[in-house]
Motif scaffolding. Structure first.
Motif, PDB file in Angstrom:
ATOM      1  N   PRO A   1      12.574  -6.831  -2.441  1.00 16.55           N
ATOM      2  CA  PRO A   1      12.494  -6.936  -3.901  1.00 16.55           C
ATOM      3  C   PRO A   1      11.820  -5.727  -4.540  1.00 16.55           C
ATOM      4  CG  PRO A   1      11.711  -8.943  -2.837  1.00 16.55           C
ATOM      5  CD  PRO A   1      11.841  -7.910  -1.778  1.00 16.55           C
ATOM      6  N   ARG A   2      10.840  -5.151  -3.866  1.00 11.89           N
ATOM      7  CA  ARG A   2      10.157  -3.986  -4.427  1.00 11.89           C
ATOM      8  C   ARG A   2      11.115  -2.807  -4.556  1.00 11.89           C
ATOM      9  NH1 ARG A   2       4.423  -1.115  -2.605  1.00 11.89           N
ATOM     10  NH2 ARG A   2       4.551   0.561  -4.135  1.00 11.89           N
ATOM     11  N   ALA A   3      12.010  -2.652  -3.590  1.00 15.42           N
ATOM     12  CA  ALA A   3      12.983  -1.560  -3.662  1.00 15.42           C
ATOM     13  C   ALA A   3      13.897  -1.716  -4.871  1.00 15.42           C
ATOM     14  CB  ALA A   3      13.807  -1.515  -2.376  1.00 15.42           C
ATOM     15  N   VAL A   4      14.260  -2.959  -5.195  1.00 15.28           N
ATOM     16  CA  VAL A   4      15.107  -3.210  -6.368  1.00 15.28           C
ATOM     17  C   VAL A   4      14.350  -2.892  -7.654  1.00 15.28           C
ATOM     18  CG1 VAL A   4      16.383  -4.974  -7.644  1.00 15.28           C
ATOM     19  CG2 VAL A   4      16.454  -4.949  -5.143  1.00 15.28           C
ATOM     20  N   VAL A   5      13.087  -3.322  -7.730  1.00 12.82           N
ATOM     21  CA  VAL A   5      12.273  -3.019  -8.914  1.00 12.82           C
ATOM     22  C   VAL A   5      12.092  -1.511  -9.061  1.00 12.82           C
ATOM     23  CG1 VAL A   5       9.985  -3.296  -9.938  1.00 12.82           C
ATOM     24  CG2 VAL A   5      11.104  -5.248  -8.846  1.00 12.82           C
ATOM     25  N   GLU A   6      11.952  -0.835  -7.959  1.00 10.86           N
ATOM     26  CA  GLU A   6      11.755   0.614  -7.969  1.00 10.86           C
ATOM     27  C   GLU A   6      12.948   1.331  -8.583  1.00 10.86           C
ATOM     28  OE1 GLU A   6      11.358   2.790  -4.151  1.00 10.86           O
ATOM     29  OE2 GLU A   6       9.220   2.765  -4.620  1.00 10.86           O
ATOM     30  N   VAL A   7      14.163   0.916  -8.224  1.00  9.04           N
ATOM     31  CA  VAL A   7      15.353   1.580  -8.755  1.00  9.04           C
ATOM     32  C   VAL A   7      15.483   1.332 -10.249  1.00  9.04           C
ATOM     33  CG1 VAL A   7      17.068  -0.260  -8.400  1.00  9.04           C
ATOM     34  CG2 VAL A   7      17.758   2.124  -8.236  1.00  9.04           C
ATOM     35  N   GLN A   8      15.065   0.153 -10.711  1.00 10.15           N
ATOM     36  CA  GLN A   8      15.103  -0.122 -12.155  1.00 10.15           C
ATOM     37  C   GLN A   8      14.104   0.748 -12.902  1.00 10.15           C
ATOM     38  OE1 GLN A   8      17.293  -1.626 -13.690  1.00 10.15           O
ATOM     39  NE2 GLN A   8      16.491  -2.134 -15.707  1.00 10.15           N
ATOM     40  N   ARG A   9      12.937   0.985 -12.324  1.00  9.00           N
ATOM     41  CA  ARG A   9      11.961   1.887 -12.945  1.00  9.00           C
ATOM     42  C   ARG A   9      12.519   3.295 -13.061  1.00  9.00           C
ATOM     43  NH1 ARG A   9       6.497   0.015  -9.629  1.00  9.00           N
ATOM     44  NH2 ARG A   9       6.117  -1.926 -10.800  1.00  9.00           N
ATOM     45  N   GLN A  10      13.212   3.747 -12.035  1.00  3.37           N
ATOM     46  CA  GLN A  10      13.811   5.075 -12.070  1.00  3.37           C
ATOM     47  C   GLN A  10      14.895   5.161 -13.141  1.00  3.37           C
ATOM     48  OE1 GLN A  10      15.155   5.632  -8.044  1.00  3.37           O
ATOM     49  NE2 GLN A  10      13.089   5.961  -7.232  1.00  3.37           N
ATOM     50  N   ARG A  11      15.646   4.086 -13.328  1.00  3.58           N
ATOM     51  CA  ARG A  11      16.674   4.062 -14.366  1.00  3.58           C
ATOM     52  C   ARG A  11      16.047   4.157 -15.749  1.00  3.58           C
ATOM     53  NH1 ARG A  11      19.543  -0.231 -15.148  1.00  3.58           N
ATOM     54  NH2 ARG A  11      21.495   0.828 -15.706  1.00  3.58           N
ATOM     55  N   ARG A  12      14.897   3.500 -15.937  1.00  3.97           N
ATOM     56  CA  ARG A  12      14.230   3.560 -17.235  1.00  3.97           C
ATOM     57  C   ARG A  12      13.714   4.958 -17.536  1.00  3.97           C
ATOM     58  NH1 ARG A  12      10.672  -2.066 -16.923  1.00  3.97           N
ATOM     59  NH2 ARG A  12      12.423  -3.504 -17.319  1.00  3.97           N
ATOM     60  N   ARG A  13      13.418   5.710 -16.473  1.00  2.03           N
ATOM     61  CA  ARG A  13      12.975   7.102 -16.666  1.00  2.03           C
ATOM     62  C   ARG A  13      14.142   8.064 -16.877  1.00  2.03           C
ATOM     63  NH1 ARG A  13       9.593   6.294 -11.570  1.00  2.03           N
ATOM     64  NH2 ARG A  13       7.708   5.218 -12.290  1.00  2.03           N
ATOM     65  N   GLY A  14      15.348   7.536 -16.856  1.00  2.00           N
ATOM     66  CA  GLY A  14      16.513   8.370 -17.110  1.00  2.00           C
ATOM     67  C   GLY A  14      17.339   8.725 -15.902  1.00  2.00           C
TER      68      GLY A  14
ATOM     69  N   SER B   1       0.863  -1.187   0.000  1.00  2.00           N
ATOM     70  CA  SER B   1       0.000   0.000   0.000  1.00  2.00           C
ATOM     71  C   SER B   1       0.900   1.236   0.000  1.00  2.00           C
ATOM     72  CB  SER B   1      -0.909   0.013   1.238  1.00  2.00           C
ATOM     73  OG  SER B   1      -0.142   0.189   2.419  1.00  2.00           O
ATOM     74  N   PRO B   2       0.480   2.329  -0.629  1.00  2.00           N
ATOM     75  CA  PRO B   2       1.352   3.512  -0.734  1.00  2.00           C
ATOM     76  C   PRO B   2       1.854   4.026   0.611  1.00  2.00           C
ATOM     77  CG  PRO B   2      -0.533   3.720  -2.211  1.00  2.00           C
ATOM     78  CD  PRO B   2      -0.788   2.509  -1.374  1.00  2.00           C
ATOM     79  N   ALA B   3       0.942   4.233   1.552  1.00  5.59           N
ATOM     80  CA  ALA B   3       1.348   4.775   2.852  1.00  5.59           C
ATOM     81  C   ALA B   3       2.168   3.760   3.642  1.00  5.59           C
ATOM     82  CB  ALA B   3       0.123   5.198   3.651  1.00  5.59           C
ATOM     83  N   GLY B   4       1.750   2.500   3.609  1.00  6.62           N
ATOM     84  CA  GLY B   4       2.469   1.471   4.348  1.00  6.62           C
ATOM     85  C   GLY B   4       3.863   1.246   3.803  1.00  6.62           C
ATOM     86  N   TYR B   5       3.981   1.220   2.474  1.00  4.97           N
ATOM     87  CA  TYR B   5       5.297   1.000   1.886  1.00  4.97           C
ATOM     88  C   TYR B   5       6.244   2.144   2.215  1.00  4.97           C
ATOM     89  CZ  TYR B   5       9.015   0.432  -1.515  1.00  4.97           C
ATOM     90  OH  TYR B   5      10.249   0.299  -2.106  1.00  4.97           O
ATOM     91  N   ARG B   6       5.732   3.354   2.234  1.00  3.57           N
ATOM     92  CA  ARG B   6       6.580   4.496   2.568  1.00  3.57           C
ATOM     93  C   ARG B   6       7.143   4.356   3.984  1.00  3.57           C
ATOM     94  NH1 ARG B   6       7.438   9.404   0.412  1.00  3.57           N
ATOM     95  NH2 ARG B   6       8.105  11.080   1.793  1.00  3.57           N
ATOM     96  N   LEU B   7       6.324   3.848   4.900  1.00  2.00           N
ATOM     97  CA  LEU B   7       6.782   3.650   6.273  1.00  2.00           C
ATOM     98  C   LEU B   7       7.835   2.547   6.334  1.00  2.00           C
ATOM     99  CD1 LEU B   7       6.393   4.416   9.269  1.00  2.00           C
ATOM    100  CD2 LEU B   7       4.634   2.645   9.384  1.00  2.00           C
ATOM    101  N   VAL B   8       7.556   1.419   5.698  1.00  2.00           N
ATOM    102  CA  VAL B   8       8.493   0.300   5.711  1.00  2.00           C
ATOM    103  C   VAL B   8       9.769   0.666   4.956  1.00  2.00           C
ATOM    104  CG1 VAL B   8       8.840  -2.096   4.985  1.00  2.00           C
ATOM    105  CG2 VAL B   8       6.645  -1.393   5.937  1.00  2.00           C
TER     106      VAL B   8
END
Length: 252
Positions: free
Chosen positions: A196-209, A53-60
């Motif tokens: 694993p979500r943190a790793v996927v997140e960094v790859q998404r940011q890389r795709r955005r430049g 969840s957006p709020a929960g993930y931000r906390l974790v």
């Protein structure tokens, strides 16, 4: 004859401090029976709902970043680099600064340690919970926060580390064994699922430049494409999640 009266107060303080340390050690090393696989699975589902969840993930994510930067710091110190500070930011990002050779195996190992750290800590936590050391796990987190306070170099990071350490310490000191175990299981599940979500997140940011992540730094340091490092991080995190889940949910 000059007779000096020695105040018993310092001795009393030392005695009370010793009693507190002994009590802390007893609490940290006392084992609790592992939770049943049904309760552990229920806590895992709850952790999944929180971390995705957006709020929960931000906390974790703040906890994951804290462990991530602690991984950089620990490996940097082990390879002989001089740590100069850690910063944790409100957007859940962080940075660990160290001095030493700008290239070479030591620098590669320091950068490499970040993303696998939460996954490996989660796996280690699952193994500890299987042995009944829920309290020991939480007090280890408190100790990590206390050590990191020395290295934190910004106010927000200081608040995050102090609030995390104080909250876990208060819980560990006052909660019953059952509540303590449930909290430890929830923390471990959350870290394992968020890594694993943190790793996927960094790859998404890389795709955005975006460039400048650990993946990009490793690509520059080694010449190995960033996609390879992303794949390695993702495999480590997923493997830790699978192995950790097997420990947390020992099906009959």
């Amino acid at each position: 004859m000059d007779r000096r009266v020695v105040s018993p107060q310092p001795l009393s303080l030392l005695w009370h401090a010793r009693r507190v340390l002994v009590d802390l050690w007893d609490r940290a090393t006392t084992t609790q029976p592992p939770l049943s696989w049904q309760v552990s699975l229920l806590l895992g589902v709850l952790a999944l709902l929180v971390t995705w969840s957006p709020a929960g993930y931000r906390l974790v994510r703040h906890l994951v970043t804290l462990i991530h930067e602690a991984g950089h710091a620990l490996v940097g110190a082990l390879v002989g680099r001089r740590l100069t500070g850690i910063q944790l930011h409100s957007d859940t990002s962080g940075v660990t600064v160290s001095r030493g050779r700008p290239r070479g195996p030591g620098m590669v190992a320091t950068v490499l340690a970040g993303y696998p750290a939460p996954a490996l800590v989660g796996l280690g936590g699952a193994l500890l919970l299987g042995q009944g050391y829920a309290a020991g796990l939480l007090w280890a987190l408190v100790l990590t926060c206390a050590l990191m306070l020395v290295l934190i170099r910004n106010l927000y990071g200081l608040w995050v580390v102090a609030a995390t350490g104080a909250s876990v310490a208060l819980l560990s000191w006052s909660a019953t064994g059952t509540v303590l175990s449930a909290a430890a299981y929830l923390v471990v599940w959350s870290v394992l699922l968020a890594a694993p979500r943190a790793v996927v997140e960094v790859q998404r940011q890389r795709r955005r430049g975006a460039r400048g992540s650990d993946v990009d730094q490793l690509a520059r340091l080694t010449g190995v494409p960033g996609a390879v490092w992303f794949g390695l991080f993702w495999l480590v995190c997923v493997a830790a999640l699978v192995l950790g889940a097997r420990e947390l949910v020992p099906l009959p």
